[in-house]
Structures are given as structure tokens and as C-alpha cells.
Design an enzyme around this catalytic site. Structure first.
Site, PDB file in Angstrom:
ATOM      1  N   HIS A 131       0.810  -1.229   0.000  1.00  0.00           N
ATOM      2  CA  HIS A 131       0.000   0.000   0.000  1.00  0.00           C
ATOM      3  C   HIS A 131       0.835   1.267   0.000  1.00  0.00           C
ATOM      4  CE1 HIS A 131      -4.066  -1.720   0.537  1.00  0.00           C
ATOM      5  NE2 HIS A 131      -3.351  -2.765   0.918  1.00  0.00           N
TER       6      HIS A 131
ATOM      7  N   ASP B  71       3.318   9.386  -1.398  1.00  0.00           N
ATOM      8  CA  ASP B  71       2.133   8.661  -0.928  1.00  0.00           C
ATOM      9  C   ASP B  71       1.866   7.528  -1.910  1.00  0.00           C
ATOM     10  OD1 ASP B  71      -0.077   8.199   0.700  1.00  0.00           O
ATOM     11  OD2 ASP B  71      -0.784  10.269   0.617  1.00  0.00           O
TER      12      ASP B  71
HETATM   13  P1  ADQ Z   1      -3.112   6.368   4.512  1.00  0.00           P
HETATM   14  O1  ADQ Z   1      -1.702   6.852   4.648  1.00  0.00           O
HETATM   15  O2  ADQ Z   1      -3.867   6.261   5.766  1.00  0.00           O
HETATM   16  O3  ADQ Z   1      -3.200   5.006   3.719  1.00  0.00           O
HETATM   17  P2  ADQ Z   1      -5.059   7.649   2.573  1.00  0.00           P
HETATM   18  O4  ADQ Z   1      -5.018   6.878   1.327  1.00  0.00           O
HETATM   19  O5  ADQ Z   1      -5.191   9.111   2.341  1.00  0.00           O
HETATM   20  O6  ADQ Z   1      -3.791   7.483   3.511  1.00  0.00           O
HETATM   21  O7  ADQ Z   1      -6.290   7.122   3.398  1.00  0.00           O
HETATM   22  C1  ADQ Z   1      -6.753   7.811   4.476  1.00  0.00           C
HETATM   23  C2  ADQ Z   1      -8.171   7.344   4.804  1.00  0.00           C
HETATM   24  O8  ADQ Z   1      -8.429   7.711   6.135  1.00  0.00           O
HETATM   25  C3  ADQ Z   1      -9.205   8.009   3.916  1.00  0.00           C
HETATM   26  O9  ADQ Z   1     -10.234   7.127   3.622  1.00  0.00           O
HETATM   27  C4  ADQ Z   1      -9.684   9.155   4.781  1.00  0.00           C
HETATM   28  O10 ADQ Z   1     -11.025   9.519   4.596  1.00  0.00           O
HETATM   29  C5  ADQ Z   1      -9.492   8.613   6.181  1.00  0.00           C
HETATM   30  N1  ADQ Z   1      -9.156   9.743   7.059  1.00  0.00           N
HETATM   31  C6  ADQ Z   1      -8.082  10.526   7.026  1.00  0.00           C
HETATM   32  N2  ADQ Z   1      -8.176  11.501   7.961  1.00  0.00           N
HETATM   33  C7  ADQ Z   1      -9.337  11.322   8.573  1.00  0.00           C
HETATM   34  C8  ADQ Z   1     -10.038  11.988   9.619  1.00  0.00           C
HETATM   35  N3  ADQ Z   1      -9.554  13.082  10.188  1.00  0.00           N
HETATM   36  N4  ADQ Z   1     -11.220  11.497   9.998  1.00  0.00           N
HETATM   37  C9  ADQ Z   1     -11.720  10.416   9.415  1.00  0.00           C
HETATM   38  N5  ADQ Z   1     -11.136   9.755   8.429  1.00  0.00           N
HETATM   39  C10 ADQ Z   1      -9.961  10.197   8.016  1.00  0.00           C
HETATM   40  C11 ADQ Z   1      -2.256   4.095   3.134  1.00  0.00           C
HETATM   41  C12 ADQ Z   1      -1.248   4.683   2.143  1.00  0.00           C
HETATM   42  C13 ADQ Z   1      -1.975   5.445   1.041  1.00  0.00           C
HETATM   43  C14 ADQ Z   1      -2.967   4.518   0.338  1.00  0.00           C
HETATM   44  C15 ADQ Z   1      -3.846   3.814   1.364  1.00  0.00           C
HETATM   45  C16 ADQ Z   1      -4.681   2.730   0.702  1.00  0.00           C
HETATM   46  O11 ADQ Z   1      -0.343   5.543   2.827  1.00  0.00           O
HETATM   47  O12 ADQ Z   1      -1.055   5.963   0.098  1.00  0.00           O
HETATM   48  O13 ADQ Z   1      -3.795   5.281  -0.513  1.00  0.00           O
HETATM   49  O14 ADQ Z   1      -3.070   3.176   2.372  1.00  0.00           O
HETATM   50  O15 ADQ Z   1      -3.895   1.837   0.010  1.00  0.00           O
END
Ligand code: ADQ
Length: 467
Positions: A158, A366
Site C-alpha cells: 500500500h 504517498d
Molecule cells: P493512509 O496513509 O492512511 O493510507 P489515505 O489513502 O489518504 O492514507 O487514506 C486515508 C483514509 O483515512 C481516507 O479514507 C480518509 O477519509 C481517512 N481519514 C483521514 N483523515 C481522517 C479523519 N480526520 N477522519 C476520518 N477519516 C480520516 C495508506 C497509504 C496510502 C494509500 C492507502 C490505501 O499511505 O497511500 O492510498 O493506504 O492503500
């Protein structure tokens, strides 16, 4: 139909009375995918135990069976806080300056992977497809093969795969990379991470990469490809249409009082480029006096990985930086940054996204970034907002109609904000349509199908073929 056994560090299958809060991207995506499949989601409960016994706690809720184990304090320290989050996470996000190499971390990582393998092994039936997730569990496939498992096994990373020149700074990197070859399919989010892996295989392992995605090292061959993860588009549309989202939308619009909202939503992590984002926004305020008092940045960033020192440090510096910028520019009736350290329920987030005219999503690196896709999915088709996105997020390869910026450049961020504020409606609609088309069609169901299809097609596992 085969069952699907998903194995990841944490199991975030839906549970009764789930507290609202921040959910990682992996959990959001997999809960949606598993709902369609008969199978099990196996992993660490997040709890600690005095002595590891291998006891499995089974739960079934909303169509997903979860099977979790507790780990010992030392396991959590060395495997999770240590090797996963202090060694691999920074290294794989190109931050070798933050990566810590400690023999005990590597030992704990192997030990916990062994514990996972020994505990999950008896749950696996002959026909099951095994899908292992993320950097915490790279050696698990090899550990399962050592225990005689012949099933088809896939691994999905991921986060980015780092360039070879950085990867070689990891002690015993060859062993870690070679263990990946125990899987039948290896998935990355983008061609860029895939190419880095292929380059590593050729340079460091003396392997060959064919144009059809086959990777050969000695006698072993495995299929490696890019499978960009998406969001659950349908579910997100429902979230946007919910009463909770409408209330959140109105709450934000009312408090904005005619000012334009720039939103950022991220876990509090150095890879998300929050300091650079604040500095870019500061530059925007400096250069655009006419915009002061007319916009504000809403940055939602719940703390994560609090037990790792670097995360405490970044939290302190963001507190300080947001305070400094607010002190410098605020007026009695306007604060330039609203910095919020809590998680929100998805429906609230959906409402906030829709209320914000601009999203500023500028990770330094990311794997994908699902927030960018959620922002697109939440927009009003008649009057959509503008997405400003880091060119170093995996999502930038799909969302080409975002305003792509270099997150390290304050000028780039500042110029993009100005451009977004001035963008004519027709251009906003045109860009949004192209992005929405992609977010809708390449959603989480598409992602899961692409990966599982590849796994099903992988043919008999190498262990069977070798017999
Ligand atoms: P993350 O680094 O956690 O994931 P991301 O893909 O942006 O990053 O996912 C974050 C998730 O958490 C989103 O669904 C978002 O809505 C939720 N989230 C973030 N902040 C929040 C908040 N304050 N309240 C509620 N929900 C919140 C890792 C990798 C990424 C990759 C994902 C999936 O780092 O690059 O996209 O896995 O593979």
C-alpha cells in the site's frame, strides 16, 4: 468459488458500536471488498497480552468474519513501532534520514511474522486464495510456504516501493525482497513503484523482468503489476447524500461566512507534507494580500502512531507553525488556519469535502492517497471544487486533471491556490468530470477484482508446480 483469506497487520472489519474516528485507507477499502466475499480477515487485534498463546478471537459482523490475535508488548515495540514504522515506513517513503536500523526490530519483525504464519495456517483450506497486505507482513508468504502451504498467494503493497539506491540502505534488504518471491502475484499502486521494484530485482537480485509482468529470479517466477486502489464510490455517494453530511456541510458553510474554504484531511504523518503545506499557504497569504480574510485553510489531521518519537516531533512542529502563521496574519474576525486534531465519521468528512471550494492534498510521497479521490466523489457536479494534488502521490497518475504541484515548492502551492480561486466554472466542471470518471470507474471493486483475477489466473502455485 474459493474463499478469500485477507491477512493484514490490523483488522478493521466493521464491529458493533465502532467508535467514530480516523480509519486508515486500507481498512476502508478492504471492509468494502470483503463484504462481497465469503472468507476471513486475519490480523492483530491492536491489543497486548502478557504472553502470546496463539488464541484467535473470531467475530462476525456485517458479512465480514474477522479473526484476531493479541501480541506481546515486546512484539508491538519491535515489530510494529519498530521495524514497520521506524524502519520500513520512512525508508519506503524515501526518508532514509528518519529510518532507524536496529537488530531487535528486525528480530521482532521476523518473530511476529512467524506468529502470524503459525496461527493462521490451520484456518486455511486447500482452495482458499490468500491475500496479504502491506509492509508489516512482507515475509509472511515465505513463512507460510515453509509450513507447506500451496495455495495461491498474493501480496499488495500500500506504500511506495523505494528506488534501488535507497532500498540498499536497509541491512539485509536482499532477504526481505527475496521473501516476496514466495507470492504468486505482487501488486503495487502505480507503474512508478512497480518500476522501482523491477529495477531492484534486476540490479540487486540478478533477476529478469518480462514485459508481461513476469519476474524471474533463478527458478522462481512471480507476476508483478500495478493495481491502483480506489474508493467505494457508491458508498461514498450515499455518505454525501446523508443527513449527517448535509448537517456537516451546513455547519462548515455557515462558519465560513462567505469565505472560501481550502480543506486538507490527512493522518498526522511526515509523509503527508503538512509543514510544507502550511508554509506554502503562508506564502500564498504573503503574496496575495487581497485574499487575506477571504479564505481559510481547514486542516483536519488526527494524530497517528503516537508511540513513535518522530510523530511527537512533527505534532509539536505543526502546533508551533500553525500558531505562528495564525499569530502573524489573524485579524479579530478571521483566523487563517483552522487546525483540527481529531478524526471524523465518513459522513461528516463527505459534507466537509463538499463544502470546501478547494482541496489541498500535498503529500511528499504517498502510495496512492484516497482523500483526493473522496474529495472528487463528494463534489457537486454543477459547481465542483478544485483539487490541488501533489505530483508525488500515486493518485496523481490517475487524477491528471487536478492542479498538480511540487509539494516541496512554496511558490507552486501558492500559485496553485491563486489559480484555483480564480478558475472559471467551465474549467472546474471540465476538470472535475474527467477526474470523477476515473474515480467512479476505477473504484475499490474494480481494484479488488483486478487483483483477485490476477491471483486466480496465477495458475498452480510454484510449490505445486515444483512437485
Ligand atoms: P493512509 O496513509 O492512511 O493510507 P489515505 O489513502 O489518504 O492514507 O487514506 C486515508 C483514509 O483515512 C481516507 O479514507 C480518509 O477519509 C481517512 N481519514 C483521514 N483523515 C481522517 C479523519 N480526520 N477522519 C476520518 N477519516 C480520516 C495508506 C497509504 C496510502 C494509500 C492507502 C490505501 O499511505 O497511500 O492510498 O493506504 O492503500
Amino acid at each position: 468459488m474459493s474463499r478469500l483469506i485477507v491477512i493484514s497487520n490490523r483488522v478493521s472489519a466493521p464491529r458493533p458500536n465502532d467508535p467514530k474516528g480516523a480509519q486508515g485507507g486500507l481498512s476502508v477499502a478492504l471492509a468494502a471488498a470483503l463484504r462481497e466475499y465469503r472468507g476471513i480477515w486475519f490480523g492483530w487485534s491492536g491489543n497486548k497480552t502478557d504472553e502470546f498463546t496463539g488464541h484467535i478471537d473470531f467475530q462476525r459482523h456485517e458479512g465480514v468474519t474477522s479473526a484476531t490475535i493479541d501480541l506481546e508488548e515486546q512484539d508491538v515495540e519491535e515489530y510494529y513501532n519498530g521495524y514497520a514504522n521506524r524502519t520500513l515506513w520512512p525508508l519506503f517513503h524515501y526518508r532514509i534520514d528518519l529510518a532507524e536500523y536496529d537488530r531487535s526490530f528486525a528480530g521482532g519483525y521476523e518473530r511476529v511474522n512467524t506468529r502470524f504464519a503459525e496461527t493462521v495456517r490451520p484456518l486455511i483450506e486447500a482452495d482458499d486464495l490468500i491475500w496479504v497486505h502491506d509492509y508489516h507482513l512482507i515475509p509472511l508468504g515465505a513463512q507460510l510456504r515453509e509450513r507447506g502451504l500451496k495455495n495461491r498467494m498474493g501480496f499488495f503493497l500500500h506504500i511506495p516501493w523505494p528506488p534501488s539506491r535507497l532500498m540498499v540502505s536497509l541491512p539485509f534488504h536482499e532477504g526481505l525482497a527475496l521473501s516476496l518471491l514466495a507470492y504468486d502475484v505482487i501488486g503495487f499502486h502505480t507503474e512508478e513503484w512497480l518500476e522501482s521494484f523491477q529495477n531492484y530485482v534486476e540490479r540487486e537480485l540478478g533477476g529478469h523482468c518480462d514485459s508481461d509482468g513476469t519476474i524471474r529470479v533463478g527458478e522462481r517466477s512471480v507476476h508483478a503489476a500495478a493495481y491502483p486502489i480506489g474508493i467505494d464510490y457508491q458508498e461514498f455517494q450515499q455518505a454525501v447524500a446523508s443527513n449527517t453530511a448535509r448537517t456537516a456541510y451546513e455547519r462548515l458553510r455557515k462558519s465560513a461566512d462567505g469565505r472560501r474554504t481550502i480543506i486538507g484531511v490527512d493522518r498526522l504523518d511526515y509523509s503527508k507534507g503538512l509543514e510544507e503545506r502550511f508554509l506554502g499557504y503562508r506564502r500564498f497569504l504573503e503574496e496575495n494580500e487581497d485574499c487575506r480574510g477571504r479564505v481559510f485553510l481547514l486542516q483536519i489531521a488526527p494524530p497517528s502512531r503516537g508511540e513513535v518519537h518522530t510523530y511527537e516531533t512533527i505534532r509539536e512542529s505543526l502546533d508551533e507553525l500553525s500558531g505562528r502563521i495564525n499569530g502573524e496574519f489573524a485579524e479579530v474576525d478571521w483566523v487563517p488556519i483552522r487546525y483540527v486534531n481529531q478524526g471524523y465519521a465518513r459522513e461528516d468528512l463527505a459534507g466537509f469535502y463538499r463544502a470546501a471550494e478547494i482541496a489541498l492534498i500535498t503529500p511528499l510521497r504517498d502510495g496512492m492517497n484516497l482523500v483526493a479521490k473522496e474529495y472528487v466523489a463528494a463534489q457537486d457536479p454543477e459547481d465542483p471544487g478544485v483539487l490541488i494534488l501533489s505530483r508525488f502521490a500515486g493518485a496523481a497518475l490517475q487524477l491528471k486533471d487536478a492542479l498538480l504541484v511540487n509539494p516541496y515548492s512554496k511558490e507552486d502551492i501558492s500559485d496553485a491556490i491563486r489559480r484555483a480561486l480564480e478558475m472559471p466554472k467551465e474549467e472546474r466542471i471540465r476538470r472535475w468530470r474527467a477526474m470523477n470518471e476515473n474515480v467512479n470507474s476505477e473504484d475499490v471493486v474494480w481494484w479488488r477484482k483486478s487483483f483477485v483475477d490476477a491471483l486466480e489466473k496465477a495458475g498452480p502455485s510454484r510449490s505445486e508446480a515444483a512437485e
